[in-house]
Design a protein around this motif. Structure first.
Motif, PDB file in Angstrom:
ATOM      1  N   ASP A 186       6.682 -33.628 -50.780  1.00  0.00           N
ATOM      2  CA  ASP A 186       7.950 -32.690 -50.511  1.00  0.00           C
ATOM      3  C   ASP A 186       9.099 -32.555 -51.167  1.00  0.00           C
ATOM      4  OD1 ASP A 186       4.864 -30.583 -50.285  1.00  0.00           O
ATOM      5  OD2 ASP A 186       5.121 -31.360 -47.707  1.00  0.00           O
ATOM      6  N   ASP A 187       9.138 -34.048 -50.278  1.00  0.00           N
ATOM      7  CA  ASP A 187      10.780 -33.917 -50.537  1.00  0.00           C
ATOM      8  C   ASP A 187      11.495 -34.193 -52.170  1.00  0.00           C
ATOM      9  OD1 ASP A 187       9.484 -36.229 -50.884  1.00  0.00           O
ATOM     10  OD2 ASP A 187      11.389 -37.955 -49.760  1.00  0.00           O
ATOM     11  N   LEU A 188      10.258 -34.838 -53.158  1.00  0.00           N
ATOM     12  CA  LEU A 188      10.814 -34.976 -54.532  1.00  0.00           C
ATOM     13  C   LEU A 188      11.173 -33.507 -54.860  1.00  0.00           C
ATOM     14  CD1 LEU A 188      11.526 -36.643 -56.573  1.00  0.00           C
ATOM     15  CD2 LEU A 188       9.130 -37.228 -56.978  1.00  0.00           C
ATOM     16  N   LYS A 189      10.228 -32.524 -54.933  1.00  0.00           N
ATOM     17  CA  LYS A 189       9.494 -31.644 -55.238  1.00  0.00           C
ATOM     18  C   LYS A 189      10.915 -30.571 -54.758  1.00  0.00           C
ATOM     19  CE  LYS A 189       6.518 -26.975 -55.432  1.00  0.00           C
ATOM     20  NZ  LYS A 189       5.561 -26.566 -55.399  1.00  0.00           N
ATOM     21  N   ALA A 190      11.500 -30.261 -53.618  1.00  0.00           N
ATOM     22  CA  ALA A 190      12.426 -29.864 -53.189  1.00  0.00           C
ATOM     23  C   ALA A 190      14.277 -30.059 -53.987  1.00  0.00           C
ATOM     24  CB  ALA A 190      12.268 -29.858 -51.236  1.00  0.00           C
ATOM     25  N   ARG A 191      14.183 -32.007 -53.814  1.00  0.00           N
ATOM     26  CA  ARG A 191      14.784 -32.562 -54.580  1.00  0.00           C
ATOM     27  C   ARG A 191      14.868 -31.478 -56.331  1.00  0.00           C
ATOM     28  NH1 ARG A 191      14.202 -38.046 -54.708  1.00  0.00           N
ATOM     29  NH2 ARG A 191      15.737 -38.543 -55.627  1.00  0.00           N
ATOM     30  N   ALA A 192      13.993 -31.682 -57.606  1.00  0.00           N
ATOM     31  CA  ALA A 192      13.607 -31.408 -58.018  1.00  0.00           C
ATOM     32  C   ALA A 192      14.079 -29.246 -58.395  1.00  0.00           C
ATOM     33  CB  ALA A 192      12.113 -31.619 -58.641  1.00  0.00           C
ATOM     34  N   ALA A 193      13.619 -29.060 -57.102  1.00  0.00           N
ATOM     35  CA  ALA A 193      14.011 -27.398 -57.415  1.00  0.00           C
ATOM     36  C   ALA A 193      15.552 -27.716 -57.332  1.00  0.00           C
ATOM     37  CB  ALA A 193      13.138 -26.617 -56.086  1.00  0.00           C
ATOM     38  N   SER A 194      15.901 -27.884 -56.008  1.00  0.00           N
ATOM     39  CA  SER A 194      17.124 -27.991 -55.953  1.00  0.00           C
ATOM     40  C   SER A 194      18.118 -27.882 -57.323  1.00  0.00           C
ATOM     41  CB  SER A 194      18.448 -28.859 -54.929  1.00  0.00           C
ATOM     42  OG  SER A 194      19.253 -29.206 -54.620  1.00  0.00           O
ATOM     43  N   ALA A 195      17.588 -29.785 -58.275  1.00  0.00           N
ATOM     44  CA  ALA A 195      18.361 -30.241 -59.404  1.00  0.00           C
ATOM     45  C   ALA A 195      18.478 -28.689 -60.361  1.00  0.00           C
ATOM     46  CB  ALA A 195      17.911 -30.692 -59.954  1.00  0.00           C
ATOM     47  N   ALA A 196      17.118 -28.401 -60.827  1.00  0.00           N
ATOM     48  CA  ALA A 196      16.748 -26.976 -61.248  1.00  0.00           C
ATOM     49  C   ALA A 196      17.381 -26.054 -61.308  1.00  0.00           C
ATOM     50  CB  ALA A 196      15.012 -26.456 -61.974  1.00  0.00           C
ATOM     51  N   LYS A 197      17.888 -25.687 -60.007  1.00  0.00           N
ATOM     52  CA  LYS A 197      18.536 -24.445 -59.832  1.00  0.00           C
ATOM     53  C   LYS A 197      19.699 -24.566 -60.022  1.00  0.00           C
ATOM     54  CE  LYS A 197      19.883 -21.384 -55.951  1.00  0.00           C
ATOM     55  NZ  LYS A 197      19.460 -20.497 -54.110  1.00  0.00           N
ATOM     56  N   ALA A 198      20.568 -25.560 -60.352  1.00  0.00           N
ATOM     57  CA  ALA A 198      22.199 -25.800 -59.740  1.00  0.00           C
ATOM     58  C   ALA A 198      22.404 -25.538 -61.640  1.00  0.00           C
ATOM     59  CB  ALA A 198      21.760 -27.653 -59.560  1.00  0.00           C
ATOM     60  N   ARG A 199      21.284 -26.587 -62.623  1.00  0.00           N
ATOM     61  CA  ARG A 199      21.146 -26.545 -63.980  1.00  0.00           C
ATOM     62  C   ARG A 199      21.270 -25.188 -64.717  1.00  0.00           C
ATOM     63  NH1 ARG A 199      18.071 -30.954 -66.946  1.00  0.00           N
ATOM     64  NH2 ARG A 199      19.483 -29.454 -68.020  1.00  0.00           N
ATOM     65  N   GLY A 200      20.580 -23.692 -63.305  1.00  0.00           N
ATOM     66  CA  GLY A 200      20.763 -22.493 -64.351  1.00  0.00           C
ATOM     67  C   GLY A 200      19.273 -22.715 -64.769  1.00  0.00           C
TER      68      GLY A 200
END
Length: 94
Positions: A10-24
């Motif tokens: 879960d923590d890795l998925k959340a980090r990936a989602a956050s990084a993706a959102k930051a990159r648009g």
């Protein structure tokens, strides 16, 4: 195109989602890019190791190689835009 299921903590998925959102970009696009980069890195490393083993075998056969200091000097001189002769192979056997 095939579908692959990927189970992430879960923590890795959340980090990936956050990084993706930051990159648009979407989380899917982010993970696809990450897999592409890791695959390319693995392929490049394998090619590097293959080339290094080939160079080692060639050196064992011929006893010839370039002097590292001369190669570094050559690269630095070229990088400055100056003319320089290429280093030459040297025999490292007596």
């Amino acid at each position: 195109m095939s579908t692959t299921s990927l189970k992430l903590p879960d923590d890795l998925k959340a980090r990936a989602a956050s990084a993706a959102k930051a990159r648009g970009i979407s989380t899917h696009a982010f993970m696809l890019e990450a897999v592409q980069q890791a695959t390319t890195a693995a392929e490049l490393r394998a090619e590097f190791v293959k080339d290094a083993l080939h160079a080692r075998d060639d050196f064992r056969k011929t006893g010839k190689a370039y002097d590292g200091d001369e190669v570094l000097s050559y690269i630095n001189t070229k990088a400055r835009g100056e003319k320089v002769n290429r280093p030459r192979l040297k025999s490292w056997r007596s």
